[in-house]
Scaffold this active site. Structure first.
Site, PDB file in Angstrom:
ATOM      1  N   ASP A   1     -23.354  22.507  -8.479  1.00  0.00           N
ATOM      2  CA  ASP A   1     -23.105  21.138  -8.902  1.00  0.00           C
ATOM      3  C   ASP A   1     -22.970  21.034 -10.418  1.00  0.00           C
ATOM      4  O   ASP A   1     -23.647  21.732 -11.175  1.00  0.00           O
ATOM      5  CB  ASP A   1     -24.271  20.255  -8.428  1.00  0.00           C
ATOM      6  CG  ASP A   1     -24.125  18.804  -8.834  1.00  0.00           C
ATOM      7  OD1 ASP A   1     -23.147  18.168  -8.382  1.00  0.00           O
ATOM      8  OD2 ASP A   1     -24.965  18.313  -9.608  1.00  0.00           O
TER       9      ASP A   1
ATOM     10  N   GLU B   1     -18.259  23.167  -8.841  1.00  0.00           N
ATOM     11  CA  GLU B   1     -17.763  21.800  -9.015  1.00  0.00           C
ATOM     12  C   GLU B   1     -17.520  21.634 -10.514  1.00  0.00           C
ATOM     13  O   GLU B   1     -18.434  21.330 -11.280  1.00  0.00           O
ATOM     14  CB  GLU B   1     -18.767  20.766  -8.516  1.00  0.00           C
ATOM     15  CG  GLU B   1     -18.197  19.344  -8.524  1.00  0.00           C
ATOM     16  CD  GLU B   1     -19.138  18.296  -9.099  1.00  0.00           C
ATOM     17  OE1 GLU B   1     -18.765  17.111  -9.086  1.00  0.00           O
ATOM     18  OE2 GLU B   1     -20.223  18.643  -9.583  1.00  0.00           O
TER      19      GLU B   1
END
Length: 615
Positions: free
Chosen positions: A297, A350
């Site tokens: 993330d 990401e």
């Protein structure tokens, strides 16, 4: 040499075996914690009536350690006396288990009958698989809101094993991706503000229950990806923040310490002990829980010193740039360690910027990930789908621009949870048009996603065509399936997954121009695109997508010579369409010209085997 040498050098891949709570013998446990600037450390818990100073730890090799009698399931914390004399009550950074929120203690986890994986066949199969040449369609799940009991209780890991596993298998997905399952105090953070990096959240059961769930996915032939959060940690008092009264896990530098807008602390990637903590944590999920991959993330927030900061709130690196050199070095180390331990892992970034070589090997200057979310494709195509069809000609390049960089990285095409929250609306509500048109447009969008080069990801609810924006506070709107439009849409998504896995041209050459050929890229007036996907044997899937509200009859263009069989048609009656196409095959003339009926707001896939190419 000390057993903690690798930990201090930033090279540990198993710090969780050295620190935390571990059984020495029946009823005897060893506790070990890194708190380099503490004045004193004690362990308090159910085993000593939470009495401070009753069980003190001794500083050995820079690690506070002790052995004492305790029981499986006992709650505990470290009572850390700072240099100023204050006492901080901290949960164990390496705890394997935690109390159910809102309680915050760590728990000893030492079951007498530990879970044993039975997924050897799955693991061996993954070792032999070339993931770049394989289909990957990911069903992204928030475990707490996929489905709930009638009284509102969340499903447990065991409940999910019973209901989610067969659901994902029937829907045809190859992988499931869970939003973060590490322990976190606030449901509304969706798991992205972590306090227990080594503790699967107790909301849904025990660590062994999670292992059981993953094992069941593997038995069903489905891979498991875990959303992992090494970019920051939350500021709850029992967590990592200023762990011993000083900045241990975060940087003491005010310019690098905190994400102001997120209200979280940033890991200090220059500190070797922090590197060991994070690298070991990534490998912990891969090795101990058998997850098949990690989606990392907020990588962009790690890469840039000026991320979400105004001028004057950040300091350039030693070369005068905005790149976080320590974080870049850490990510390279991390990727090397991940693939050393698990060569077949999916390691997905990401990353929302144009940072170069995210998915390139470290030996050529890359970060070492093997996939990256294609946020550019996602933003462009959703912008296009929300626009009035009368003005789409001006935005036609949003459909085609992604092919200018499609092979610069290895991409996953995401339609993720981020796009259906914070007043953005659900996917079907983003689609332009009235009720029926929205359904048709959404199918056209999904057909484009699955035909476009790159692996696929869709957030739970996309298969239901859910009208409501997603909320972690309730389950998906399953009652929609009582309506034929929604049920037929789910049927389309299932058939789309089946077609994707069946036809190799759709996935085998995702990383090269050998697998793609434009047939129609510039018909902006009619909002039509057409292209071919090609596998290594020359088999072809032709995708024809009409994003307009008009039916086109005898729509002509040039393609490779031969006969094409219709294998998927979103306008089919069984998918809630109008069924205006009657032909099941089309054939080019001697000049390679063919004519099609193209329904409004539709996608069609046509297959032509290599053997027919030169007829």
């Amino acid at each position: 040499m000390s057993q903690f040498t690798e930990f201090y050098n930033g090279d540990s891949a198993n710090a969780y075996e050295l620190l935390g709570c571990h059984r020495v013998s029946d009823g005897l446990y060893r506790f070990a914690v890194w708190a380099p600037n503490a004045k004193d450390v004690c362990v308090v818990g159910d085993f000593n009536n939470w009495l401070v100073h009753h069980d003190k730890l001794t500083l050995v090799d820079g690690i506070w350690q002790t052995e004492l009698e305790a029981r499986d399931g006992d709650c505990y914390k470290y009572a850390i006396t700072t240099q100023s004399g204050a006492i901080l009550y901290k949960s164990d950074p390496y705890a394997r288990y935690a109390e159910v929120r809102p309680e915050t203690a760590s728990r000893i986890y030492d079951p007498s009958d530990p879970f044993v994986f039975t997924d050897e066949k799955w693991t061996e199969k993954q070792k032999k698989k070339n993931i770049y040449k394989s289909p990957v369609s990911i069903y992204e799940v928030h475990a707490g809101s996929w489905r709930r009991h009638y009284d509102g209780r969340m499903y447990s890991y065991r409940d999910l094993a019973k209901y989610l596993v067969p659901y994902v298998k029937k829907a045809g997905y190859t992988h499931v991706e869970f939003m973060p399952l590490a322990e976190h105090p606030l449901d509304a953070s969706w798991g992205y503000q972590v306090t227990g990096f080594y503790a699967p959240t107790s909301r849904f059961g025990t660590p062994d229950d999670l292992k059981y769930l993953i094992n069941q996915f593997h038995k069903a032939g489905i891979g498991v990806i875990l959303d992992w959060v090494p970019a920051h940690f939350c500021k709850d008092a029992h967590g990592l923040i200023e762990f011993d009264g000083t900045c241990c896990y975060e940087s003491p530098d005010e310019f690098r310490k905190e994400h102001k807008s997120w209200g979280t602390r940033i890991f200090d990637y220059s500190r070797y002990e922090v590197q060991s903590f994070l690298v070991s944590n990534a490998l912990y999920w891969l090795k101990e829980f058998h997850v098949d991959g990690l989606r990392v993330d907020a990588v962009a927030s790690m890469l840039y010193l000026d991320y979400d900061r105004r001028d004057g709130q950040w300091r350039p690196n030693k070369w005068g740039g905005k790149e976080n050199l320590e974080a870049i070095d850490f990510l390279r180390k991390l990727s090397c360690k991940v693939f050393e331990a698990c060569p077949y892992a999916l390691f997905v970034a990401e990353e929302s910027t144009a940072f170069p070589k995210v998915t390139h090997p470290t030996y050529v200057g890359g970060l070492g990930f093997n996939y990256k979310w294609n946020m550019g494709w996602m933003n462009d195509v959703l912008s296009y789908m929300q626009s009035d069809t009368l003005w789409r000609a001006e935005k036609h390049n949003k459909l085609t621009f992604s092919m200018c960089y499609a092979y610069s990285e290895n991409y996953v095409l995401p339609l993720s949870h981020d796009e259906v929250v914070h007043m953005k609306g659900s996917l079907i509500n983003k689609m332009f048009g009235e009720y029926d048109t929205k359904f048709a447009q959404l199918k056209a969008l999904l057909g484009f996603q699955y035909a476009h080069p790159g692996k696929k990801l869709g957030f739970m609810g996309v298969e239901l065509a859910q009208w409501n924006e997603w909320s972690e506070q309730r389950e998906l709107d399953w009652s929609l399936l009582t309506y034929p439009k929604h049920d037929s849409h789910r049927h389309f998504v299932t058939e789309l997954n089946k077609a994707y896995k069946k036809y190799k041209p759709l996935y085998q050459n995702d990383s090269t121009w050998d697998g793609f050929k434009w047939l129609l890229a510039d018909d902006s007036k009619n909002s039509v695109i057409a292209f071919e996907r090609i596998d290594k044997l020359g088999n072809v899937v032709m995708a024809v997508i009409n994003f307009s509200l008009y039916d086109y009859y005898k729509y002509g263009f040039t393609a490779d010579s031969g006969e094409y069989q219709l294998v998927l048609n979103s306008d089919d009656l069984r998918f809630g369409g109008r069924g205006i196409i009657t032909e099941t095959a089309v054939k080019t003339d001697e000049n390679g010209y063919l004519e099609l009926t193209i329904p409004a707001s539709s996608v069609q896939y046509f297959y032509k085997p290599a053997a027919a190419k030169h007829k």
